[in-house]
Design an enzyme around this catalytic site. Structure first.
Site, PDB file in Angstrom:
ATOM      1  CE1 TYR A  68      -4.070   2.340   0.495  1.00  0.00           C
ATOM      2  CE2 TYR A  68      -2.721   3.192   2.228  1.00  0.00           C
ATOM      3  CZ  TYR A  68      -3.710   3.240   1.576  1.00  0.00           C
ATOM      4  OH  TYR A  68      -4.506   4.294   1.521  1.00  0.00           O
ATOM      5  CB  SER A  69       3.652   2.350   2.036  1.00  0.00           C
ATOM      6  OG  SER A  69       3.112   2.307   3.286  1.00  0.00           O
ATOM      7  CB  ILE A  88     -10.124  10.241   7.044  1.00  0.00           C
ATOM      8  CG1 ILE A  88      -8.859  10.813   6.638  1.00  0.00           C
ATOM      9  CG2 ILE A  88     -11.631  10.642   6.808  1.00  0.00           C
ATOM     10  CD1 ILE A  88      -8.854  12.294   7.292  1.00  0.00           C
ATOM     11  CE  LYS A 121      -3.575   5.076  -1.889  1.00  0.00           C
ATOM     12  NZ  LYS A 121      -4.727   5.362  -2.708  1.00  0.00           N
TER      13      LYS A 121
END
Length: 134
Positions: A45-46, A78, A49
């Protein structure tokens, strides 16, 4: 990787031609604090992104002469389905603001970036993270 990078590539490629023809456009990529900082257990994921951030900066330079801006928003924690199962009480301790952000706060930032008021902002990664810096 497929969703983040191919999604960016195919959607942008499809829409960019029209923006360049009209000499106006706004692209806002949704990145993540993970792409800036990297987080353990999230290497894929890192990495995806972080690659999106590089693509944002490169494309911004290519299309700026035609009045198209390209920016990225990098949210921290969030309140969404993605963070629902996290231990919010413990993670809030890491955030100087002491809380998770709200989707409406991210939406307000994106609304600004797509407005005429943001015409001189391009190639930027804007973190929205309550002070949780890398």
């Amino acid at each position: 990787l497929d969703t983040t990078l191919n999604g960016f590539f195919y959607v942008t490629r499809r829409l960019l031609k029209e923006m360049l023809t009209h000499r106006w456009g706004r692209i806002v990529n949704m990145a993540s604090l993970s792409g800036i900082k990297g987080l353990p257990g999230q290497a894929n994921y890192s990495a995806a992104k972080a690659a999106l951030l590089g693509a944002t900066k490169a494309l911004a330079q290519e299309v700026a002469p035609r009045k198209v801006t390209v920016n990225a928003v990098a949210p921290g924690f969030i309140e969404t389905d993605m963070t629902r199962d996290l231990d919010e009480k413990e993670l809030r301790k890491l955030v100087p603001a002491g809380r998770f952000g709200k989707p409406e706060e991210v939406a307000a930032l994106v609304a600004f970036l797509v407005s005429d008021d943001a015409a001189y902002i391009t190639g930027e990664v804007i973190s929205i993270n309550g002070g949780l810096y890398t």
